[in-house]
Design a protein around this motif. Structure first.
Motif, PDB file in Angstrom:
ATOM      1  N   LYS A   1       4.924  -3.327  18.729  1.00 36.45           N
ATOM      2  CA  LYS A   1       4.436  -1.975  18.463  1.00 36.45           C
ATOM      3  C   LYS A   1       4.270  -1.157  19.740  1.00 36.45           C
ATOM      4  O   LYS A   1       4.224   0.063  19.702  1.00 36.45           O
ATOM      5  CB  LYS A   1       3.112  -2.039  17.695  1.00 36.45           C
ATOM      6  CG  LYS A   1       3.274  -2.508  16.258  1.00 36.45           C
ATOM      7  CD  LYS A   1       1.948  -2.876  15.614  1.00 36.45           C
ATOM      8  CE  LYS A   1       1.105  -1.670  15.323  1.00 36.45           C
ATOM      9  NZ  LYS A   1      -0.113  -2.040  14.548  1.00 36.45           N
ATOM     10  N   CYS A   2       4.195  -1.849  20.891  1.00 36.77           N
ATOM     11  CA  CYS A   2       4.040  -1.149  22.168  1.00 36.77           C
ATOM     12  C   CYS A   2       5.304  -0.407  22.587  1.00 36.77           C
ATOM     13  O   CYS A   2       5.249   0.477  23.435  1.00 36.77           O
ATOM     14  CB  CYS A   2       3.667  -2.144  23.263  1.00 36.77           C
ATOM     15  SG  CYS A   2       2.099  -2.972  23.015  1.00 36.77           S
ATOM     16  N   LEU A   3       6.443  -0.783  22.020  1.00 43.02           N
ATOM     17  CA  LEU A   3       7.708  -0.258  22.515  1.00 43.02           C
ATOM     18  C   LEU A   3       8.527   0.495  21.475  1.00 43.02           C
ATOM     19  O   LEU A   3       9.433   1.242  21.828  1.00 43.02           O
ATOM     20  CB  LEU A   3       8.555  -1.416  23.078  1.00 43.02           C
ATOM     21  CG  LEU A   3       9.738  -1.053  23.983  1.00 43.02           C
ATOM     22  CD1 LEU A   3       9.256  -0.321  25.240  1.00 43.02           C
ATOM     23  CD2 LEU A   3      10.508  -2.302  24.382  1.00 43.02           C
TER      24      LEU A   3
ATOM     25  N   PRO B   1      14.704  -2.704  12.814  1.00 37.59           N
ATOM     26  CA  PRO B   1      13.658  -2.018  12.038  1.00 37.59           C
ATOM     27  C   PRO B   1      12.376  -2.853  11.994  1.00 37.59           C
ATOM     28  O   PRO B   1      12.421  -4.073  11.810  1.00 37.59           O
ATOM     29  CB  PRO B   1      14.272  -1.879  10.639  1.00 37.59           C
ATOM     30  CG  PRO B   1      15.748  -2.099  10.836  1.00 37.59           C
ATOM     31  CD  PRO B   1      15.864  -3.058  11.972  1.00 37.59           C
ATOM     32  N   ILE B   2      11.243  -2.176  12.149  1.00 35.85           N
ATOM     33  CA  ILE B   2       9.936  -2.832  12.159  1.00 35.85           C
ATOM     34  C   ILE B   2       9.108  -2.321  10.983  1.00 35.85           C
ATOM     35  O   ILE B   2       8.916  -1.106  10.833  1.00 35.85           O
ATOM     36  CB  ILE B   2       9.182  -2.566  13.478  1.00 35.85           C
ATOM     37  CG1 ILE B   2      10.036  -2.984  14.688  1.00 35.85           C
ATOM     38  CG2 ILE B   2       7.837  -3.296  13.492  1.00 35.85           C
ATOM     39  CD1 ILE B   2      10.386  -4.452  14.754  1.00 35.85           C
TER      40      ILE B   2
ATOM     41  N   LEU C   1      12.893  -0.774  17.142  1.00 34.56           N
ATOM     42  CA  LEU C   1      13.101  -1.161  18.528  1.00 34.56           C
ATOM     43  C   LEU C   1      14.569  -0.938  18.856  1.00 34.56           C
ATOM     44  O   LEU C   1      15.450  -1.483  18.182  1.00 34.56           O
ATOM     45  CB  LEU C   1      12.739  -2.634  18.729  1.00 34.56           C
ATOM     46  CG  LEU C   1      12.998  -3.206  20.128  1.00 34.56           C
ATOM     47  CD1 LEU C   1      12.133  -2.512  21.168  1.00 34.56           C
ATOM     48  CD2 LEU C   1      12.761  -4.715  20.139  1.00 34.56           C
ATOM     49  N   PHE C   2      14.847  -0.129  19.880  1.00 35.97           N
ATOM     50  CA  PHE C   2      16.219   0.181  20.291  1.00 35.97           C
ATOM     51  C   PHE C   2      16.506  -0.465  21.642  1.00 35.97           C
ATOM     52  O   PHE C   2      15.633  -0.532  22.512  1.00 35.97           O
ATOM     53  CB  PHE C   2      16.421   1.697  20.404  1.00 35.97           C
ATOM     54  CG  PHE C   2      16.315   2.424  19.098  1.00 35.97           C
ATOM     55  CD1 PHE C   2      17.420   2.536  18.254  1.00 35.97           C
ATOM     56  CD2 PHE C   2      15.124   3.001  18.702  1.00 35.97           C
ATOM     57  CE1 PHE C   2      17.332   3.212  17.053  1.00 35.97           C
ATOM     58  CE2 PHE C   2      15.025   3.677  17.494  1.00 35.97           C
ATOM     59  CZ  PHE C   2      16.127   3.778  16.663  1.00 35.97           C
ATOM     60  N   GLU C   3      17.741  -0.892  21.840  1.00 38.73           N
ATOM     61  CA  GLU C   3      18.112  -1.509  23.118  1.00 38.73           C
ATOM     62  C   GLU C   3      17.923  -0.532  24.274  1.00 38.73           C
ATOM     63  O   GLU C   3      17.675  -0.945  25.414  1.00 38.73           O
ATOM     64  CB  GLU C   3      19.550  -2.024  23.075  1.00 38.73           C
ATOM     65  CG  GLU C   3      20.592  -0.969  22.834  1.00 38.73           C
ATOM     66  CD  GLU C   3      22.004  -1.537  22.637  1.00 38.73           C
ATOM     67  OE1 GLU C   3      22.136  -2.768  22.555  1.00 38.73           O
ATOM     68  OE2 GLU C   3      22.953  -0.737  22.553  1.00 38.73           O
TER      69      GLU C   3
ATOM     70  N   LEU D   1      10.552  -2.162  30.148  1.00 42.25           N
ATOM     71  CA  LEU D   1       9.729  -3.332  30.435  1.00 42.25           C
ATOM     72  C   LEU D   1      10.221  -4.120  31.650  1.00 42.25           C
ATOM     73  O   LEU D   1       9.651  -5.160  31.980  1.00 42.25           O
ATOM     74  CB  LEU D   1       9.692  -4.265  29.219  1.00 42.25           C
ATOM     75  CG  LEU D   1       8.928  -3.770  28.001  1.00 42.25           C
ATOM     76  CD1 LEU D   1       8.958  -4.799  26.897  1.00 42.25           C
ATOM     77  CD2 LEU D   1       7.489  -3.419  28.362  1.00 42.25           C
ATOM     78  N   LEU D   2      11.258  -3.617  32.300  1.00 39.14           N
ATOM     79  CA  LEU D   2      11.840  -4.342  33.430  1.00 39.14           C
ATOM     80  C   LEU D   2      11.785  -3.542  34.722  1.00 39.14           C
ATOM     81  O   LEU D   2      12.408  -3.905  35.716  1.00 39.14           O
ATOM     82  CB  LEU D   2      13.292  -4.706  33.106  1.00 39.14           C
ATOM     83  CG  LEU D   2      13.470  -5.683  31.931  1.00 39.14           C
ATOM     84  CD1 LEU D   2      14.911  -5.689  31.449  1.00 39.14           C
ATOM     85  CD2 LEU D   2      13.039  -7.083  32.342  1.00 39.14           C
TER      86      LEU D   2
END
Length: 272
Positions: free
Chosen positions: A7-9, A106-107, A117-119, A125-126
């Motif tokens: 959910k953070c992203l 899909p979440i 969440l998409f690539e 995060l990196l």
């Protein structure tokens, strides 16, 4: 460290299209949001995604090359995807994307679509990871030249599952990239601007020079994953080309590689 919850992203609410809408609308939405895939719903319920790869596979077919994208529908190009719970961790979500070879996930929360969440968002995060170890991504290095046919470039990308392909000069110096998005844009122009009688002939006579992006942002030497991630986020490209000191291609890192890189790291950072 406890992995971050997905959910953070995720993007919430996510960009979605109905399965009965046109591929033309899908491409407009992808461009607007800077994404290579869009969620698909049927009666408000998530049923999959449609990606640039899906669209390109659909419109490249000889049978529909001359058909307007306004008359081709999402249902003819979409792919089904697993649906993940909002309790899933980022790492487990990435593992699912890699396993299923999908560009978006899909979440759900309480059986309703919460987000996706998409690539494209994973590099966020990196941004603090200074590792320069991405040798596990190394693969056969291929490239094309401006004079090569677009059909040849497309077949190479399909065979190697590439989002971008380096374009080099006759002495193998890097001069640009061709992406799935480049190819789709050229096809779209042909479909909209060329008369029906000549569309198929024009499609057969497209070259890499008609479609590639010259002099995109690149990195040189052995950049860190943080540098690669920053460049991906700032450039809105489908991948980054890494060059040697002679401006010859060392390797490419695609958006599709980012879930694998995060899994390799083995943990997420920060808190919601």
């Amino acid at each position: 460290m406890i992995p971050l919850n997905v959910k953070c992203l995720i993007r919430t609410p996510p960009p979605v299209v109905d399965k009965d809408q046109s591929l033309s609308l899908v491409l407009d939405m992808m461009e607007k949001h800077g994404l290579g895939s869009i969620g698909v719903v049927d009666d408000g319920k998530p049923v999959g995604i449609v990606s640039l790869k899906n669209v390109l596979n659909r419109i490249w077919s000889e049978r529909v090359r001359s058909v307007s994208l306004n008359n081709l529908y999402v249902s003819s190009a979409m792919e089904s995807t697993p649906l993940a719970s909002s309790s899933i961790s980022i790492l487990d979500a990435c593992k699912l994307m890699v396993e299923k070879r999908i560009s978006a996930l899909p979440i759900l929360e309480d059986d309703e679509l919460l987000g996706m969440l998409f690539e494209e968002d994973i590099p966020r995060l990196l941004l603090d990871w200074d590792s320069k170890d991405y040798s596990f991504l190394l693969d056969e290095l291929i490239s094309v030249k401006p004079s090569d046919s677009l059909l040849h470039a497309r077949m190479l990308m399909l065979r190697k599952d590439l989002q971008i392909l380096p374009v080099t000069s006759e002495n193998y110096k890097f001069i640009g990239v061709i992406s799935d998005w480049n190819i789709i844009k050229v096809i779209r122009i042909v479909q909209e601007k060329v008369s029906y009688k000549y569309k198929d002939t024009r499609m057969r006579n497209l070259f890499v020079s008609d479609a590639f992006t010259p002099s995109p942002p690149t990195l040189t030497g052995n950049p860190s994953i943080a540098e690669i991630s920053r460049t991906l986020l700032s450039s809105n490209l489908r991948g980054i080309v890494i060059l040697d000191e002679e401006r010859k291609v060392k390797m490419i890192i695609q958006l599709r590689d980012m879930p694998r890189i995060l899994i390799r790291r083995g943990k997420t950072v920060g808190n919601c």
